[in-house]
Every structure is written in structure tokens, then in C-alpha cells.
Write a protein that holds these residues in place. Sequence first.
Motif, mmCIF file in Angstrom:
data_model
loop_
_atom_site.group_PDB
_atom_site.id
_atom_site.type_symbol
_atom_site.label_atom_id
_atom_site.label_comp_id
_atom_site.label_asym_id
_atom_site.label_seq_id
_atom_site.Cartn_x
_atom_site.Cartn_y
_atom_site.Cartn_z
ATOM 1 N N GLY A 141 0.798 -1.227 0.000
ATOM 2 C CA GLY A 141 0.000 0.000 0.000
ATOM 3 C C GLY A 141 0.823 1.266 0.000
ATOM 4 O O GLY A 141 0.709 2.064 -0.920
ATOM 5 N N PRO A 142 1.730 1.457 0.938
ATOM 6 C CA PRO A 142 1.688 0.735 2.214
ATOM 7 C C PRO A 142 0.704 1.412 3.163
ATOM 8 O O PRO A 142 0.579 2.634 3.175
ATOM 9 N N MET A 143 -0.010 0.622 3.942
ATOM 10 C CA MET A 143 -0.994 1.146 4.875
ATOM 11 C C MET A 143 -0.698 0.601 6.264
ATOM 12 O O MET A 143 -0.221 -0.526 6.409
ATOM 13 N N VAL A 144 -0.952 1.408 7.279
ATOM 14 C CA VAL A 144 -0.725 0.977 8.655
ATOM 15 C C VAL A 144 -1.609 -0.233 8.947
ATOM 16 O O VAL A 144 -2.807 -0.215 8.643
ATOM 17 N N PRO A 145 -1.051 -1.313 9.520
ATOM 18 C CA PRO A 145 -1.842 -2.521 9.781
ATOM 19 C C PRO A 145 -3.112 -2.264 10.573
ATOM 20 O O PRO A 145 -4.151 -2.878 10.302
ATOM 21 N N PHE A 146 -3.050 -1.371 11.550
ATOM 22 C CA PHE A 146 -4.227 -1.078 12.372
ATOM 23 C C PHE A 146 -5.371 -0.570 11.500
ATOM 24 O O PHE A 146 -6.523 -1.016 11.624
ATOM 25 N N ILE A 147 -5.062 0.351 10.591
ATOM 26 C CA ILE A 147 -6.109 0.950 9.750
ATOM 27 C C ILE A 147 -6.614 -0.051 8.715
ATOM 28 O O ILE A 147 -7.825 -0.189 8.504
ATOM 29 N N ALA A 148 -5.706 -0.767 8.076
ATOM 30 C CA ALA A 148 -6.101 -1.712 7.027
ATOM 31 C C ALA A 148 -6.995 -2.816 7.578
ATOM 32 O O ALA A 148 -8.036 -3.149 6.994
ATOM 33 N N THR A 149 -6.609 -3.394 8.695
ATOM 34 C CA THR A 149 -7.405 -4.495 9.256
ATOM 35 C C THR A 149 -8.688 -3.992 9.911
ATOM 36 O O THR A 149 -9.672 -4.721 9.967
ATOM 37 N N LEU A 150 -8.667 -2.745 10.393
ATOM 38 C CA LEU A 150 -9.896 -2.160 10.927
ATOM 39 C C LEU A 150 -10.906 -1.959 9.803
ATOM 40 O O LEU A 150 -12.110 -2.214 9.971
ATOM 41 N N ALA A 151 -10.426 -1.531 8.642
ATOM 42 C CA ALA A 151 -11.298 -1.380 7.480
ATOM 43 C C ALA A 151 -11.850 -2.738 7.041
ATOM 44 O O ALA A 151 -13.026 -2.861 6.686
ATOM 45 N N MET A 152 -11.000 -3.754 7.074
ATOM 46 C CA MET A 152 -11.455 -5.099 6.716
ATOM 47 C C MET A 152 -12.490 -5.601 7.713
ATOM 48 O O MET A 152 -13.451 -6.277 7.339
#
Length: 342
Positions: A141-152
Motif C-alpha cells: 500500500g503501504p498502509m498501517v496494519p491497524f487501519i487496514a485491518t480495521l477497514a477489513m
Amino acid sequence: MLNSPPSLAKAGPPGPPAGGRDPARSSPLSRFADVRNLSLLGVLVLLAAVGALTKPEQFLSTGNLQLILTQASVIGVVTVGVTFVIIGGGIDLSVGAIVALASVWATTVATQEFGPAGILMCAVLVGVGCGLVNGVLIAYGPMVPFIATLAMLAAARGLALQLSEGKTQMVTVPSVLSLGERDSYVLGVPPLVLVFAAVTVGGWLLLGRTTFGRRTVAVGGNAEAARLAGIAVKRQRLMLYLLSGLCCGIAAFMLIVLTGSGQNTNGNLYELDAIAAAIIGGTLLSGGRGTITGSVLGVLVFTTITNLFALNNLQSASQQIAKGAIIVAAVLLQRRSRADHP
């Protein structure tokens, strides 16, 4: 030109000493992990003693022990995947929602027509697919894991609700339902427990006995140093989230067998339980350290506590307070160990 001393001329790259023992395995941090695992075993023994004193006939019964292990199996499989992600320096808040989505998708009328193999394959594919999305967003992405998995988490829950229309989807395949019955037990052990054991052993071997496991620890400990050492950090992170998604798919099928249904509320708060179990098992939230054995013991501790509270008719609020206190104590112990062994 002077010749090099024989001892230096023949010196090669450093390796394990005679006997094949790896120095890292006898490091202070490794010994601390062993002590922690023994402490968790002591906690389990203490909880068993409490159960034997308060409800001896119920707690020590074969049926209750089978129930504890069965209840630990589903969240235990999820915890194995989460442990890899955290050791690799990430976090996955979407595991519970992925389990729900996989269970709903795998129990649609169309999917059930393919029998148990179709239901299992669908659950695994949905889990791996969600893990792929998480991995791509985070690694490339790169995207912060917290944000990416929260969106998922939000997206998977919403899609599960839309697919099920808020209804419970009952499983009508007899061969799937029979896996949860006593007739399918192997030497008194429920099939779900055997699956949990297989995933645990597989995770233990993968983390502690393979290059993949060493790379996971290296990436979680220092991603830049791992990159300079030639490790494909992005690909490794992607693989970790694929592994987490795979575990969620397996757990979804196990939950389908256990409940005989698929619904959008499945896996509620699994992400918190899995992360908490990994933490009290010795996995650092900052990454770079953790064990599958410790995480599994953490799952068993939490499951036994839940069972004890249910047998003694204690309020669920007290149970949550007890779990919270255990998590705080585990984090404080981690901080102390890091201060002692920087």
C-alpha cells in the motif's frame, strides 16, 4: 606476505557450537520464554485445582474437559495465525469478521450443494482472500496494519450481514453435522480438538524450525535490518496475512461444525481474545518475539476461566475483569523482561 594463522585461515562464517545447539535458543530471552510457559502451566494447574474444589463432579468430568478443549479449538486456530502476524510486527483486527464472513459464505444454499469439501474450500478461500487484501494493503500500500485491518473488520462484517440478510443459515449436510457428534470422536477426542492440535503443531514447526519462521522474527524485530540482510520484507508481510486468513477460514469451518450454522455474528470479539491470548503467552506487541506454545497456553487459560465462571454461576462482568487483569499483568511482565534484557 605473511601467511594467516591456521586458525584464522580456516575460519568460516559463525555457526552453532559443537552439538548443534543454536546460541539464540539458550539466550536470556529464550530462557524467559520457557519460564513464562511453565508459569502458564502453573496457572492452568491452579485453575484446575479451583475447579476441582468448587465443582469437582462437574469440572473434572470427561464431558466438561472435552467441552473446554472444543471451545478452545476455534479461537485457538485463529490465535495461531494472529501470533505469526504480531511476531512479524503487524496486527490483525479483522480475524473475527473474516470468520463471520467465511462462515456465512460457506453455508449458503448453493455452497452446501457441494458437500463438506465445498463448504471447507469456500471457507478457506474466503479467509485467504481477505488475508490477501490485508496483506497487499499493508505490504504494498503501504498502509498501517491497524487501519487496514480495521477497514477489513467493518467491510467483512457488513458483507456478512448483507449475504445472510441478518438471518441464521442452517447447515443441512449430514456429513458436516456428524463431525460435531460424539460418534465421530477419536479415542474420546473431538475432531475439532484434533484439528486444533494439528494446526498448533504445524505453526510450532513453521515458526521454530523453518526459514519462514526465522524471517518472521527478523522482520518483526527490525524490518530495515531484515531488508539489508536480503529478506523480502514486503513479501514476508503478505505471507503472514495470508497465513492469518487461512487460519480464519479453517476456524470458520470448525465453527460451522460446532454450531451447525453460519451467521454474521460469528467470531464476535475473536480479535481481542486472540491478541490477548498471544500477549499473555509472551508475544511482544512490538514484534520480534513470541511462541506458538505460549499463545496456545494463553487460549487454554482464558477458556478455563470462562468455564469456571460458568460452572460457578458468576457474572460475565467479573469474568471480563479477571481477563483484563491478566492482560495487564502480562504486559507489565513483558516490559520488565525487556528492561532486564534490552
